[in-house]
Motif scaffolding. Structure first.
Motif, short mmCIF file in Angstrom:
data_model
loop_
_atom_site.label_atom_id
_atom_site.label_comp_id
_atom_site.label_asym_id
_atom_site.label_seq_id
_atom_site.Cartn_x
_atom_site.Cartn_y
_atom_site.Cartn_z
N ASP A 280 35.45 -27.10 -30.05
CA ASP A 280 34.79 -25.84 -30.37
C ASP A 280 34.98 -25.41 -31.82
O ASP A 280 34.29 -24.49 -32.28
CB ASP A 280 35.32 -24.72 -29.45
N ALA A 281 35.93 -26.02 -32.52
CA ALA A 281 36.20 -25.62 -33.91
C ALA A 281 36.41 -26.85 -34.77
O ALA A 281 36.90 -27.88 -34.31
CB ALA A 281 37.42 -24.71 -33.98
N VAL A 282 36.01 -26.73 -36.03
CA VAL A 282 36.24 -27.78 -37.02
C VAL A 282 36.90 -27.14 -38.23
O VAL A 282 36.54 -26.02 -38.62
CB VAL A 282 34.93 -28.50 -37.41
N ALA A 283 37.89 -27.82 -38.79
CA ALA A 283 38.63 -27.28 -39.93
C ALA A 283 38.66 -28.31 -41.05
O ALA A 283 38.81 -29.50 -40.81
CB ALA A 283 40.06 -26.92 -39.52
N ILE A 294 37.75 -22.85 -41.41
CA ILE A 294 37.60 -23.18 -40.00
C ILE A 294 36.30 -22.58 -39.50
O ILE A 294 36.04 -21.38 -39.69
CB ILE A 294 38.79 -22.68 -39.18
N PHE A 295 35.47 -23.41 -38.85
CA PHE A 295 34.17 -22.98 -38.35
C PHE A 295 34.07 -23.21 -36.84
O PHE A 295 34.67 -24.14 -36.30
CB PHE A 295 33.04 -23.78 -39.02
N ALA A 296 33.29 -22.37 -36.17
CA ALA A 296 32.92 -22.61 -34.78
C ALA A 296 31.82 -23.66 -34.76
O ALA A 296 30.81 -23.50 -35.45
CB ALA A 296 32.44 -21.32 -34.12
N ASN A 305 39.57 -18.38 -43.05
CA ASN A 305 39.63 -18.88 -44.42
C ASN A 305 41.08 -18.71 -44.88
O ASN A 305 41.46 -17.65 -45.38
CB ASN A 305 38.66 -18.11 -45.32
N LEU A 306 41.90 -19.75 -44.70
CA LEU A 306 43.32 -19.68 -45.02
C LEU A 306 43.57 -20.23 -46.41
O LEU A 306 43.07 -21.30 -46.76
CB LEU A 306 44.13 -20.49 -44.00
N ARG A 307 44.38 -19.52 -47.17
CA ARG A 307 44.69 -19.97 -48.53
C ARG A 307 46.11 -20.54 -48.57
O ARG A 307 47.05 -19.90 -48.12
CB ARG A 307 44.53 -18.83 -49.52
N GLU A 308 46.21 -21.75 -49.09
CA GLU A 308 47.50 -22.44 -49.20
C GLU A 308 47.44 -23.42 -50.37
O GLU A 308 46.61 -24.33 -50.40
CB GLU A 308 47.83 -23.19 -47.92
N LYS A 309 48.31 -23.25 -51.34
CA LYS A 309 48.32 -24.11 -52.52
C LYS A 309 48.59 -25.57 -52.14
O LYS A 309 49.45 -25.85 -51.30
CB LYS A 309 49.39 -23.62 -53.51
N ASP A 310 47.83 -26.48 -52.74
CA ASP A 310 48.03 -27.92 -52.57
C ASP A 310 47.93 -28.35 -51.11
O ASP A 310 48.63 -29.25 -50.67
CB ASP A 310 49.39 -28.33 -53.15
N VAL A 311 47.05 -27.72 -50.35
CA VAL A 311 46.87 -28.08 -48.95
C VAL A 311 46.19 -29.45 -48.86
O VAL A 311 45.39 -29.81 -49.72
CB VAL A 311 46.05 -26.99 -48.22
N GLY A 312 46.54 -30.23 -47.82
CA GLY A 312 45.99 -31.58 -47.75
C GLY A 312 45.62 -32.01 -46.35
O GLY A 312 44.48 -31.98 -45.93
#
Length: 354
Positions: A280-283, A294-296, A305-312
Protein backbone atom coordinates in the motif's frame (compact mmCIF):
# COMPACT_ATOMS: atom_id res chain seq x y z
CA UNK A 1 17.92 -48.54 17.89
CA UNK A 2 19.28 -46.09 15.34
CA UNK A 3 21.97 -43.76 16.61
CA UNK A 4 22.35 -40.09 15.65
CA UNK A 5 25.37 -41.05 13.52
CA UNK A 6 23.48 -43.66 11.52
CA UNK A 7 20.55 -41.27 11.20
CA UNK A 8 22.79 -38.56 9.70
CA UNK A 9 24.42 -41.12 7.40
CA UNK A 10 20.97 -42.03 6.18
CA UNK A 11 20.16 -38.38 5.49
CA UNK A 12 23.41 -37.93 3.60
CA UNK A 13 22.71 -41.01 1.49
CA UNK A 14 19.30 -39.58 0.63
CA UNK A 15 20.76 -36.16 -0.15
CA UNK A 16 18.95 -34.66 2.86
CA UNK A 17 21.90 -33.61 5.02
CA UNK A 18 20.88 -30.56 7.10
CA UNK A 19 22.46 -27.29 5.95
CA UNK A 20 23.15 -24.19 7.99
CA UNK A 21 20.47 -21.51 7.81
CA UNK A 22 20.54 -17.79 8.57
CA UNK A 23 20.01 -18.71 12.22
CA UNK A 24 23.69 -19.73 12.25
CA UNK A 25 24.55 -16.08 11.58
CA UNK A 26 22.33 -14.80 14.37
CA UNK A 27 19.15 -14.50 12.29
CA UNK A 28 19.74 -11.03 10.77
CA UNK A 29 16.80 -9.10 9.37
CA UNK A 30 18.97 -6.97 7.07
CA UNK A 31 22.36 -6.75 5.39
CA UNK A 32 24.13 -3.49 4.66
CA UNK A 33 27.60 -2.23 3.81
CA UNK A 34 29.26 0.59 5.67
CA UNK A 35 32.44 2.40 6.65
CA UNK A 36 33.77 2.19 10.19
CA UNK A 37 35.12 5.21 12.05
CA UNK A 38 38.70 4.25 11.22
CA UNK A 39 37.98 4.15 7.49
CA UNK A 40 37.72 0.37 7.01
CA UNK A 41 34.82 -1.13 5.06
CA UNK A 42 32.46 -3.81 6.36
CA UNK A 43 29.34 -5.81 5.56
CA UNK A 44 27.04 -6.03 8.56
CA UNK A 45 24.03 -8.05 9.57
CA UNK A 46 21.43 -6.08 11.53
CA UNK A 47 18.54 -7.28 13.64
CA UNK A 48 15.02 -5.88 13.33
CA UNK A 49 15.95 -3.00 15.69
CA UNK A 50 19.06 -2.05 13.73
CA UNK A 51 21.56 -3.51 16.16
CA UNK A 52 24.66 -5.10 14.62
CA UNK A 53 24.70 -8.90 14.81
CA UNK A 54 27.89 -9.40 12.82
CA UNK A 55 30.37 -7.31 10.86
CA UNK A 56 32.67 -8.76 8.22
CA UNK A 57 35.57 -6.92 6.53
CA UNK A 58 35.40 -5.89 2.87
CA UNK A 59 38.45 -5.04 0.74
CA UNK A 60 36.89 -1.81 -0.55
CA UNK A 61 33.68 0.19 -0.41
CA UNK A 62 30.58 -1.96 -0.85
CA UNK A 63 27.32 -1.09 -2.52
CA UNK A 64 24.62 -3.74 -2.12
CA UNK A 65 24.52 -7.42 -1.22
CA UNK A 66 22.55 -10.46 -2.32
CA UNK A 67 21.30 -12.73 0.47
CA UNK A 68 21.01 -16.42 -0.27
CA UNK A 69 17.38 -17.56 0.26
CA UNK A 70 18.37 -20.34 2.68
CA UNK A 71 22.08 -20.54 3.51
CA UNK A 72 23.78 -17.85 5.65
CA UNK A 73 25.68 -16.58 2.60
CA UNK A 74 25.89 -13.06 1.25
CA UNK A 75 27.43 -11.81 -1.97
CA UNK A 76 28.86 -8.35 -1.29
CA UNK A 77 29.31 -6.26 -4.42
CA UNK A 78 31.83 -3.49 -4.92
CA UNK A 79 30.59 0.01 -5.56
CA UNK A 80 30.28 0.49 -9.30
CA UNK A 81 32.24 0.32 -11.48
CA UNK A 82 33.69 -2.64 -9.57
CA UNK A 83 35.17 -5.89 -10.77
CA UNK A 84 34.86 -7.95 -7.57
CA UNK A 85 32.08 -9.56 -5.60
CA UNK A 86 32.85 -11.39 -2.36
CA UNK A 87 30.88 -14.44 -1.22
CA UNK A 88 30.81 -14.53 2.58
CA UNK A 89 29.71 -17.22 5.00
CA UNK A 90 28.03 -14.92 7.49
CA UNK A 91 28.00 -17.63 10.15
CA UNK A 92 31.76 -17.97 10.47
CA UNK A 93 33.11 -15.03 8.46
CA UNK A 94 34.89 -17.23 5.90
CA UNK A 95 35.27 -15.90 2.37
CA UNK A 96 33.82 -18.72 0.27
CA UNK A 97 34.62 -17.27 -3.15
CA UNK A 98 35.65 -14.13 -5.00
CA UNK A 99 33.77 -13.42 -8.21
CA UNK A 100 35.70 -11.61 -10.90
CA UNK A 101 33.91 -9.89 -13.75
CA UNK A 102 35.00 -11.25 -17.15
CA UNK A 103 37.39 -9.25 -19.31
CA UNK A 104 35.65 -6.20 -20.71
CA UNK A 105 33.02 -6.16 -17.96
CA UNK A 106 32.39 -4.59 -14.60
CA UNK A 107 29.72 -5.25 -12.00
CA UNK A 108 27.03 -2.70 -11.22
CA UNK A 109 26.76 -3.39 -7.50
CA UNK A 110 23.71 -5.68 -7.44
CA UNK A 111 22.80 -9.35 -7.81
CA UNK A 112 19.95 -11.78 -7.16
CA UNK A 113 19.56 -15.48 -6.43
CA UNK A 114 17.17 -17.82 -8.19
CA UNK A 115 14.12 -19.12 -6.31
CA UNK A 116 15.88 -22.39 -5.39
CA UNK A 117 19.14 -20.66 -4.48
CA UNK A 118 21.11 -22.68 -7.02
CA UNK A 119 21.93 -19.75 -9.33
CA UNK A 120 23.23 -16.22 -8.83
CA UNK A 121 22.55 -13.46 -11.36
CA UNK A 122 24.75 -10.35 -11.57
CA UNK A 123 24.24 -7.07 -13.45
CA UNK A 124 27.22 -6.23 -15.65
CA UNK A 125 28.36 -3.58 -18.08
CA UNK A 126 30.06 -4.67 -21.29
CA UNK A 127 32.08 -1.49 -21.46
CA UNK A 128 33.84 -2.38 -24.70
CA UNK A 129 30.51 -2.70 -26.50
CA UNK A 130 28.22 -0.53 -24.38
CA UNK A 131 25.85 -3.48 -23.90
CA UNK A 132 24.33 -4.66 -20.63
CA UNK A 133 24.56 -8.29 -19.51
CA UNK A 134 23.30 -10.55 -16.75
CA UNK A 135 26.02 -12.91 -15.57
CA UNK A 136 24.95 -16.41 -14.50
CA UNK A 137 26.82 -18.22 -11.71
CA UNK A 138 26.41 -21.68 -10.19
CA UNK A 139 25.72 -20.83 -6.53
CA UNK A 140 26.96 -24.21 -5.31
CA UNK A 141 30.58 -23.31 -6.07
CA UNK A 142 30.20 -19.86 -7.68
CA UNK A 143 31.53 -20.84 -11.10
CA UNK A 144 30.41 -18.67 -13.98
CA UNK A 145 28.17 -20.78 -16.22
CA UNK A 146 26.64 -18.30 -18.66
CA UNK A 147 25.25 -14.88 -19.44
CA UNK A 148 22.45 -13.18 -21.37
CA UNK A 149 21.41 -9.70 -22.43
CA UNK A 150 19.95 -7.40 -19.80
CA UNK A 151 17.71 -5.86 -22.44
CA UNK A 152 19.43 -2.47 -22.39
CA UNK A 153 22.42 -0.37 -21.40
CA UNK A 154 23.76 0.02 -17.88
CA UNK A 155 21.80 -2.60 -15.90
CA UNK A 156 21.96 -1.62 -12.27
CA UNK A 157 19.52 -3.27 -9.87
CA UNK A 158 17.96 -6.71 -10.38
CA UNK A 159 15.15 -8.43 -8.48
CA UNK A 160 13.19 -11.67 -8.75
CA UNK A 161 9.39 -11.64 -8.83
CA UNK A 162 8.04 -13.55 -5.80
CA UNK A 163 7.34 -17.24 -6.30
CA UNK A 164 8.99 -17.36 -9.71
CA UNK A 165 12.29 -17.06 -11.55
CA UNK A 166 11.17 -14.06 -13.57
CA UNK A 167 13.80 -11.36 -13.18
CA UNK A 168 13.18 -7.64 -13.43
CA UNK A 169 16.16 -5.51 -14.44
CA UNK A 170 16.64 -1.75 -14.06
CA UNK A 171 18.53 -0.75 -17.21
CA UNK A 172 19.71 2.74 -16.34
CA UNK A 173 20.54 3.60 -19.94
CA UNK A 174 23.91 5.10 -19.02
CA UNK A 175 27.15 3.90 -20.60
CA UNK A 176 30.32 4.02 -18.49
CA UNK A 177 33.91 2.81 -18.81
CA UNK A 178 36.41 1.98 -16.02
CA UNK A 179 39.02 4.21 -17.67
CA UNK A 180 36.64 7.13 -17.13
CA UNK A 181 35.61 6.22 -13.58
CA UNK A 182 31.98 7.13 -12.96
CA UNK A 183 31.76 9.55 -15.91
CA UNK A 184 28.54 9.11 -17.90
CA UNK A 185 29.44 8.79 -21.56
CA UNK A 186 26.11 8.92 -23.43
CA UNK A 187 23.76 11.34 -21.70
CA UNK A 188 22.35 12.83 -24.94
CA UNK A 189 21.31 9.40 -26.22
CA UNK A 190 20.63 7.45 -23.02
CA UNK A 191 17.54 5.22 -23.10
CA UNK A 192 16.57 3.60 -19.80
CA UNK A 193 14.09 0.74 -19.54
CA UNK A 194 12.61 -1.81 -17.19
CA UNK A 195 13.09 -5.34 -18.56
CA UNK A 196 11.49 -8.60 -17.43
CA UNK A 197 13.59 -11.65 -18.25
CA UNK A 198 13.11 -15.40 -17.83
CA UNK A 199 15.20 -18.21 -19.31
CA UNK A 200 17.44 -15.53 -20.80
CA UNK A 201 14.60 -14.05 -22.90
CA UNK A 202 12.95 -10.63 -22.62
CA UNK A 203 9.28 -11.19 -21.69
CA UNK A 204 8.17 -7.59 -21.20
CA UNK A 205 9.79 -4.17 -21.34
CA UNK A 206 8.84 -0.66 -20.25
CA UNK A 207 10.40 2.48 -21.69
CA UNK A 208 9.93 6.04 -20.51
CA UNK A 209 8.45 8.95 -22.45
CA UNK A 210 10.94 10.44 -24.89
CA UNK A 211 11.07 13.69 -22.87
CA UNK A 212 12.13 11.63 -19.86
CA UNK A 213 14.93 9.69 -21.56
CA UNK A 214 17.46 11.19 -19.12
CA UNK A 215 15.59 9.74 -16.14
CA UNK A 216 17.85 6.78 -15.39
CA UNK A 217 16.00 3.77 -13.91
CA UNK A 218 18.27 2.59 -11.09
CA UNK A 219 16.70 0.79 -8.15
CA UNK A 220 13.88 -1.67 -7.60
CA UNK A 221 11.51 -3.09 -5.02
CA UNK A 222 8.98 -5.87 -5.52
CA UNK A 223 5.69 -6.54 -3.69
CA UNK A 224 4.24 -9.99 -3.01
CA UNK A 225 1.69 -9.53 -5.81
CA UNK A 226 4.43 -8.81 -8.35
CA UNK A 227 4.09 -5.03 -8.39
CA UNK A 228 7.47 -3.43 -9.10
CA UNK A 229 8.50 -0.04 -7.78
CA UNK A 230 11.40 1.65 -9.56
CA UNK A 231 13.43 4.67 -8.50
CA UNK A 232 15.10 7.00 -10.97
CA UNK A 233 17.92 9.55 -11.15
CA UNK A 234 17.51 12.60 -13.37
CA UNK A 235 20.46 13.44 -15.61
CA UNK A 236 18.79 16.42 -17.29
CA UNK A 237 18.44 20.10 -16.45
CA UNK A 238 15.92 21.77 -14.18
CA UNK A 239 13.19 20.16 -12.09
CA UNK A 240 13.07 16.44 -12.70
CA UNK A 241 10.09 14.43 -13.92
CA UNK A 242 8.63 11.97 -11.37
CA UNK A 243 11.33 9.83 -9.76
CA UNK A 244 9.14 6.93 -8.60
CA UNK A 245 7.36 4.49 -10.90
CA UNK A 246 5.07 1.48 -10.36
CA UNK A 247 4.52 -1.35 -12.83
CA UNK A 248 3.09 -4.83 -13.21
CA UNK A 249 3.61 -7.07 -16.23
CA UNK A 250 1.00 -6.44 -18.90
CA UNK A 251 -0.01 -3.00 -17.62
CA UNK A 252 1.05 0.59 -18.16
CA UNK A 253 3.47 2.18 -15.67
CA UNK A 254 2.26 4.73 -13.14
CA UNK A 255 4.37 7.59 -11.80
CA UNK A 256 4.22 9.24 -8.38
CA UNK A 257 5.32 12.77 -7.60
CA UNK A 258 4.75 15.38 -4.89
CA UNK A 259 3.98 19.04 -5.51
CA UNK A 260 6.90 20.87 -7.13
CA UNK A 261 8.29 22.51 -3.98
CA UNK A 262 8.37 19.16 -2.15
CA UNK A 263 9.45 17.14 -5.17
CA UNK A 264 12.37 19.52 -5.61
CA UNK A 265 13.74 18.39 -2.24
CA UNK A 266 14.69 15.05 -3.85
CA UNK A 267 17.21 16.94 -6.04
CA UNK A 268 16.47 14.64 -8.96
CA UNK A 269 17.86 11.58 -7.21
CA UNK A 270 16.48 8.37 -5.69
CA UNK A 271 19.14 6.37 -3.85
CA UNK A 272 17.01 3.43 -2.75
CA UNK A 273 13.36 2.35 -2.82
CA UNK A 274 11.07 -0.02 -0.88
CA UNK A 275 7.46 -1.19 -0.87
CA UNK A 276 5.51 -1.80 2.32
CA UNK A 277 4.64 -5.38 3.21
CA UNK A 278 1.04 -4.82 2.12
CA UNK A 279 2.09 -3.01 -1.05
CA UNK A 280 0.00 0.00 0.00
CA UNK A 281 2.99 2.35 0.37
CA UNK A 282 6.23 3.03 -1.48
CA UNK A 283 9.16 4.93 0.00
CA UNK A 284 12.19 6.43 -1.72
CA UNK A 285 15.33 7.94 -0.22
CA UNK A 286 17.41 10.80 -1.58
CA UNK A 287 20.90 11.12 -0.07
CA UNK A 288 21.42 14.27 -2.12
CA UNK A 289 18.32 15.91 -0.75
CA UNK A 290 18.47 14.37 2.70
CA UNK A 291 14.85 13.31 2.47
CA UNK A 292 12.60 10.23 2.43
CA UNK A 293 9.30 10.52 0.57
CA UNK A 294 6.50 8.00 1.17
CA UNK A 295 3.49 7.66 -1.14
CA UNK A 296 0.26 5.67 -1.07
CA UNK A 297 0.47 3.31 -4.04
CA UNK A 298 -3.29 3.27 -4.70
CA UNK A 299 -3.93 7.01 -4.72
CA UNK A 300 -0.45 8.31 -5.52
CA UNK A 301 -0.73 10.79 -2.66
CA UNK A 302 2.28 11.85 -0.61
CA UNK A 303 1.98 10.32 2.87
CA UNK A 304 5.14 11.59 4.54
CA UNK A 305 8.24 13.65 3.87
CA UNK A 306 11.00 12.79 6.36
CA UNK A 307 14.22 14.78 6.45
CA UNK A 308 17.45 13.00 7.38
CA UNK A 309 20.98 14.01 6.37
CA UNK A 310 22.87 11.48 4.22
CA UNK A 311 19.93 9.07 4.11
CA UNK A 312 20.51 6.00 1.94
CA UNK A 313 19.15 2.49 2.45
CA UNK A 314 15.55 1.50 3.04
CA UNK A 315 13.78 -1.81 3.65
CA UNK A 316 10.36 -3.06 4.68
CA UNK A 317 9.29 -3.52 8.29
CA UNK A 318 6.00 -5.02 9.46
CA UNK A 319 4.18 -1.68 9.68
CA UNK A 320 6.73 0.82 8.44
CA UNK A 321 10.22 1.11 6.92
CA UNK A 322 13.74 0.74 8.28
CA UNK A 323 15.99 3.47 6.91
CA UNK A 324 19.77 3.89 7.13
CA UNK A 325 21.94 6.97 6.85
CA UNK A 326 25.49 8.02 7.46
CA UNK A 327 24.44 8.60 11.08
CA UNK A 328 22.60 5.38 11.92
CA UNK A 329 19.25 3.67 11.44
CA UNK A 330 15.69 4.72 12.17
CA UNK A 331 12.06 3.79 11.45
CA UNK A 332 9.73 5.74 9.20
CA UNK A 333 6.84 5.99 11.67
CA UNK A 334 6.75 9.47 13.18
CA UNK A 335 6.45 8.28 16.78
CA UNK A 336 9.61 6.19 16.42
CA UNK A 337 11.82 8.38 14.27
CA UNK A 338 14.91 7.86 16.41
CA UNK A 339 18.36 7.79 14.88
CA UNK A 340 20.89 5.40 16.39
CA UNK A 341 24.35 7.01 16.22
CA UNK A 342 26.20 4.72 18.61
CA UNK A 343 27.32 1.96 16.26
CA UNK A 344 30.39 3.60 14.77
CA UNK A 345 29.45 2.79 11.17
CA UNK A 346 28.39 5.16 8.38
CA UNK A 347 25.92 3.07 6.40
CA UNK A 348 26.14 2.93 2.63
CA UNK A 349 23.47 3.06 -0.09
CA UNK A 350 21.33 -0.02 0.51
CA UNK A 351 19.58 -2.01 3.21
CA UNK A 352 18.84 -5.56 2.04
CA UNK A 353 16.17 -7.73 3.66
CA UNK A 354 17.22 -11.28 4.49
Amino acid sequence: MATRRTFLKGLAAAGLTPHATWAAAGGPAFLTAGMETGGSYVLCGLDINGEIIFRLPLPDRGHAAAAHPRRPEAVAFARRPGTFAMVLDCGNGVVKAMLEAPSGRHFYGHGEFSKDGETLYTTENGFQTGVGYIGVWDARDYRRIGEFSSGGIGPHDIKRLPGSDMLVVANGGIDTHPDSGRTKLNLPTMKPNLSYVSDGQIRDQVELLSDWHKNSIRHLAVAEDGMVAFGMQWEGEGLSPPLIGLHQIGSEPRFLCAADEIHEEMQGYVGSIALSKSGDAVAATSPRGGVVQIFATRTGNLVDNLREKDVGGIATLEESFAITSGNGIFRSSNEDHKTNISQGVAWDNHLISV
